[in-house]
Design an enzyme around this catalytic site. Structure first.
Site, PDB file in Angstrom:
ATOM      1  N   GLY A 434       0.781  -1.241   0.000  1.00 35.48           N
ATOM      2  CA  GLY A 434       0.000   0.000   0.000  1.00 35.48           C
ATOM      3  C   GLY A 434       0.804   1.278   0.000  1.00 35.48           C
ATOM      4  O   GLY A 434       0.610   2.145  -0.852  1.00 35.48           O
ATOM      5  N   GLU A 486      -0.289   6.375  -0.761  1.00 36.57           N
ATOM      6  CA  GLU A 486      -0.609   6.958   0.554  1.00 36.57           C
ATOM      7  C   GLU A 486       0.234   8.170   0.957  1.00 36.57           C
ATOM      8  O   GLU A 486       0.585   8.320   2.126  1.00 36.57           O
ATOM      9  CB  GLU A 486      -0.519   5.875   1.641  1.00 36.57           C
ATOM     10  CG  GLU A 486      -1.354   4.645   1.352  1.00 36.57           C
ATOM     11  CD  GLU A 486      -1.203   3.543   2.388  1.00 36.57           C
ATOM     12  OE1 GLU A 486      -0.679   3.819   3.480  1.00 36.57           O
ATOM     13  OE2 GLU A 486      -1.608   2.404   2.103  1.00 36.57           O
ATOM     14  N   GLU A 607      -3.066  -9.891  17.313  1.00 34.77           N
ATOM     15  CA  GLU A 607      -2.628  -9.152  18.504  1.00 34.77           C
ATOM     16  C   GLU A 607      -3.730  -9.020  19.541  1.00 34.77           C
ATOM     17  O   GLU A 607      -3.487  -9.065  20.749  1.00 34.77           O
ATOM     18  CB  GLU A 607      -2.158  -7.767  18.069  1.00 34.77           C
ATOM     19  CG  GLU A 607      -1.873  -6.777  19.166  1.00 34.77           C
ATOM     20  CD  GLU A 607      -1.685  -5.378  18.604  1.00 34.77           C
ATOM     21  OE1 GLU A 607      -2.222  -4.438  19.193  1.00 34.77           O
ATOM     22  OE2 GLU A 607      -1.016  -5.245  17.567  1.00 34.77           O
ATOM     23  N   HIS A 643      -4.492  -7.660   4.856  1.00 37.21           N
ATOM     24  CA  HIS A 643      -3.054  -7.818   5.105  1.00 37.21           C
ATOM     25  C   HIS A 643      -2.811  -7.988   6.596  1.00 37.21           C
ATOM     26  O   HIS A 643      -3.430  -7.326   7.420  1.00 37.21           O
ATOM     27  CB  HIS A 643      -2.289  -6.588   4.599  1.00 37.21           C
ATOM     28  CG  HIS A 643      -0.841  -6.587   5.003  1.00 37.21           C
ATOM     29  ND1 HIS A 643       0.063  -7.486   4.498  1.00 37.21           N
ATOM     30  CD2 HIS A 643      -0.157  -5.821   5.888  1.00 37.21           C
ATOM     31  CE1 HIS A 643       1.246  -7.268   5.041  1.00 37.21           C
ATOM     32  NE2 HIS A 643       1.140  -6.268   5.895  1.00 37.21           N
ATOM     33  N   CYS A 645       0.627  -8.840   9.498  1.00 37.10           N
ATOM     34  CA  CYS A 645       2.088  -8.921   9.583  1.00 37.10           C
ATOM     35  C   CYS A 645       2.563  -9.064  11.023  1.00 37.10           C
ATOM     36  O   CYS A 645       1.876  -8.687  11.968  1.00 37.10           O
ATOM     37  CB  CYS A 645       2.739  -7.682   8.961  1.00 37.10           C
ATOM     38  SG  CYS A 645       2.228  -6.109   9.672  1.00 37.10           S
ATOM     39  N   HIS A 696      11.528  -3.893   6.413  1.00 38.32           N
ATOM     40  CA  HIS A 696      12.117  -3.172   7.541  1.00 38.32           C
ATOM     41  C   HIS A 696      13.639  -3.214   7.533  1.00 38.32           C
ATOM     42  O   HIS A 696      14.278  -2.597   8.375  1.00 38.32           O
ATOM     43  CB  HIS A 696      11.587  -3.723   8.865  1.00 38.32           C
ATOM     44  CG  HIS A 696      10.127  -3.446   9.067  1.00 38.32           C
ATOM     45  ND1 HIS A 696       9.154  -4.340   8.699  1.00 38.32           N
ATOM     46  CD2 HIS A 696       9.482  -2.360   9.562  1.00 38.32           C
ATOM     47  CE1 HIS A 696       7.961  -3.815   8.972  1.00 38.32           C
ATOM     48  NE2 HIS A 696       8.144  -2.624   9.501  1.00 38.32           N
ATOM     49  N   CYS A 728       5.224  -5.931   3.794  1.00 34.21           N
ATOM     50  CA  CYS A 728       4.535  -4.829   4.471  1.00 34.21           C
ATOM     51  C   CYS A 728       4.661  -3.584   3.590  1.00 34.21           C
ATOM     52  O   CYS A 728       5.238  -3.632   2.506  1.00 34.21           O
ATOM     53  CB  CYS A 728       5.144  -4.598   5.858  1.00 34.21           C
ATOM     54  SG  CYS A 728       3.996  -3.860   7.047  1.00 34.21           S
TER      55      CYS A 728
END
Length: 759
Positions: A434, A486, A607, A643, A645, A696, A728
């Site tokens: 994204g 974005e 989470e 999505h 992650c 990352h 991601c």
């Protein structure tokens, strides 16, 4: 005897995110290591001063971290994967950063270690790696050095360590399988050495965190816990710390441990304090976590005062504390100048939570008048009657939710055929998650607009210019499903919250997510509804620039809930459904504007899962329903993506299937697609895009690396159901890294297409 107080940990990013700025400047070569170390020292010094000035008796030492505290424990134990070592024995701060971020400097296989969520929070940690016959040694003495710093400043110090059993629990075996508990006897001597160092400095207490005691653990692990604390018992008093739940189910082993104190979380745990006192070993000092370390609302000190006054009849000697570390909340409410005084009076940040603990302990010790407590809680009563809280229209709409609203018109097999014809995508379609790089130019543009230095028309024109460049870049690279990138979004939750009634926003309410990554969670104060379309204008503009499908990007209801500070007066299910209804309106508007691919991100679904398995079914019921409520109103031809992650998916895969998203993209690259082993026995019915490289890390994935991951994926996932994507969003990378990585991804995909389509 006086009631004492302490906290379990303090925010460590600095008042103005000094740690983040210094880290990123160091990584880019703008400052030296000496400069970075000085920033850390200054933050620690200020943290201890803030705790002391707020009335906290024991300042907590060892809670500061250069990336995350689990990785810090790995450093202390000398547990560094061989691929990250430059020198066999020497371990320094650069070693820590290599483990966390990967490196392109010391070899081909220097990928970052896996990262995942810390229990059921949005904080991340670097997963320890264990190999058979591994050796450990006391190589990183940061906690000792910081203890000496605090002692030199005259503070009463209580150091904190991550417990040995929790550390082993969180790690993963690599290579030849073996029982992680076989390593316990190798790390306990190091823990014992650290405790001896504390004892030599005449410290009275050490806090050792064992949050796995709120989980369902086996007899084998219980036996190991007893063995460990019998071994560690001796030189210094141990306060065994638990949080994020209660420990009733593990009291059989806790009561036998050779410890001196036990901390329990009275906010997240389901305790009857008087009953618990009768069942826990009466030799233990009890530390009571009564101030919520994970939310920003003022505590009802009057309620706690009366409960604890009754408790004092049973136990005259106990401590009061935060429920968990305060690293999960912002640092200082007094900085906030964009909230009204009325709204601001409802909240309590890190420093204010220390003050709450101090006020309560002083009232219990009869050192202040109880009127101070009643004055503190007056805003709580004002909140309950505020017209900012209740919205009759939203409440009525909630009551009208039906099962039909939460179900797609037809099954995936029917939808898939229609979508393939409509979208005309190749085998192994390529896309991104994204976001594209958030350049300095974009950040400055948003800041100018926020500060009203440019008009809305000029802002929109310049954002569209960025979108146009993003579309052009993607077409040149050769992606199949594009995104607008974005550029207008500051954060994947805060951005959407700004279009929703029921939220308020802080200016300095930053919280560490991991390393230098900080987030500023919005605060849910009332019933939620959509004010205006949130993504339609820019998504529609992006689609007008290309014949390829453009994927609209939304953040899902559970993630907006989990990554905000929620209300505490209604259930999370009710909040999530309110958000879902607002998003449902957005999804339908996107479809009506000509967008045929819509991604609704739910990285926080796992989470939010309760820590005890017996509580999973209810959570999964309403969280799945919330997702389907916002996604199921579209036509068969509209393709819904989601999505996820950086979390463990395997144990909730049936619930992920129940989401009924047409395509799911998931993070797997840091774990070398370890998740895919699950698909040996589990057939995922819809389409799936396991991330093929770690965004990352600054490392550029090679074509060969991506090909190998795709070949591994194709062992378990049919080629007609496999998508290719990073793991991601790309907002934290620069354009050079992004372009090179995506070019390699496209080339690898092309090679695999040629190889497998020939068969």
């Amino acid at each position: 005897m006086a009631i004492k107080n302490h906290i379990l940990g303090f925010p460590r990013i600095g008042l103005n995110r000094e740690l983040k700025i210094a880290q990123e400047n160091y990584w880019s070569g703008k400052i030296s290591l000496i400069d970075l170390l000085q920033v850390g020292k200054n933050i620690r010094k200020t943290n201890w001063k803030n705790q002391f000035n707020s009335g906290i008796e024991y300042v907590t030492v060892g809670d500061f971290s250069w990336y995350d505290h689990v990785l810090g424990t790995s450093m202390m134990l000398g547990n560094i994967p061989n691929r990250h070592r430059l020198n066999k024995k020497k371990i320094d701060l650069d070693t820590l950063f290599r483990v966390a971020r990967g490196s392109v400097d010391i070899g081909k296989n220097c990928s970052a270690s896996e990262m995942t969520k810390w229990f059921n929070t949005n904080y991340h940690y670097i997963v320890p790696e264990f190999i058979k016959d591994q050796e450990f040694y006391f190589s990183w003495k940061q906690v000792i050095q910081e203890t000496d710093e605090a002692l030199s400043l005259g503070y009463k110090v209580k150091p904190v360590l991550l417990g040995p059993l929790t550390y082993l629990w969180l790690g993963k075996v690599k290579g030849i399988y073996f029982n992680k508990l076989d390593l316990l006897n190798k790390i306990l001597p190091i823990y014992k050495k650290v405790l001896e160092e504390f004892h030599s400095r005449n410290l009275e207490w050490v806090q050792i965190d064992e949050p796995i005691l709120v989980l369902d653990i086996s007899k084998e692990w219980k036996k190991a816990i007893k063995y460990a604390y019998n071994t560690l018992n001796g030189s210094i008093k141990i306060l065994l710390t638990t949080y994020f739940g209660d420990v009733h189910h593990n009291l059989d082993i806790i009561n036998t441990l050779s410890i001196n104190g036990l901390h329990i979380d009275l906010v997240a745990g389901k305790y009857d304090l008087l009953d618990f006192s009768n069942t826990v070993n009466n030799k233990f000092l009890l530390s009571l976590g009564i101030i919520n370390g994970r939310n920003i609302w003022k505590a009802d000190l009057v309620k706690w005062f009366h409960q604890l006054k009754s408790f004092m009849k049973l136990r005259k000697n106990f401590w009061i504390s935060s429920s968990c570390s305060l690293l999960h909340v912002p640092l200082d409410l007094s900085l906030e100048d964009n909230l009204t005084d009325f709204v601001k009076s409802w909240f309590s940040f890190g420093i204010q939570k220390c003050l709450e603990i101090s006020i309560l302990s002083r009232a219990l010790n009869k050192k202040i008048d109880i009127k101070e407590i009643y004055n503190w809680v007056k805003p709580i009563q004002a909140y309950k009657s505020s017209n900012l809280v209740n919205n009759v229209t939203v409440q009525k709409r909630l009551l009208q939710i039906s099962s039909e609203q939460c179900t797609r018109k037809d099954t995936f097999s029917v939808r898939s055929d229609i979508q393939k014809k409509n979208l005309n995508l190749p085998v192994l379609p390529t896309t991104t998650i994204g976001s594209f790089p958030q350049t300095q130019e974009i950040r400055e543009l948003r800041l100018k607009y926020k500060n009203k230095k440019i008009s809305q028309l000029d802002y929109e024109r310049l954002i569209k210019k960025q979108i146009k460049n993003n579309i052009l870049q993607q077409e040149q690279i050769g992606l199949d499903v594009l995104v607008h990138g974005e550029p207008e979004r500051n954060d994947m939750v805060e951005y959407f919250s700004e279009f929703l009634e029921g939220f308020v926003f802080t200016k300095y309410g930053w919280v560490q997510s991991y390393g230098s990554r900080c987030v500023k969670p919005p605060i849910i104060v009332g019933d939620i509804s959509r004010i205006t379309p949130m993504t339609v204008m820019y998504s529609k503009y992006a689609q007008s620039l290309t014949k390829k499908p453009v994927k609209a990007m939304l953040t899902g209801p559970v993630t907006i809930l989990c990554w905000s500070f929620p209300r505490e007066d209604i259930s999370k299910e009710e909040i999530s459904n309110q958000i879902a209804l607002a998003l449902r309106d957005e999804v339908l508007d996107l479809e009506n504007s000509g967008i045929h691919v819509i991604q609704i991100d739910e990285p926080a679904l796992r989470e939010g899962l309760p820590l005890r398995t017996k509580e999973w079914s209810d959570y999964l019921r309403w969280s799945v329903q919330s997702f389907k409520l916002c996604s199921s109103g579209v036509k068969n031809s509209t393709q819904i993506h989601t999505h996820m992650c950086y979390c463990e998916f395997n144990d909730i895969m049936p619930a992920i299937v129940d989401l009924d998203a047409d395509v799911i993209t998931i993070e797997t690259s840091r774990s070398d697609m370890e998740l895919l082993d699950f698909f040996k026995t589990f057939q995922y019915p819809n389409e799936i895009g396991p991330g093929v490289y770690d965004i990352h890390s600054p490392s550029i994935p090679s074509i060969d690396w991506i090909e190998k991951l795709l070949i591994k994926a194709l062992r378990y996932i049919p080629i007609e159901k496999l998508w290719v994507n990073p793991d991601c969003g790309l907002k934290t990378r620069n354009w050079t890294e992004t372009s090179l990585a995506l070019q390699n991804m496209i080339k690898a995909t092309s090679n695999i297409r040629k190889k497998f389509l020939k068969k």
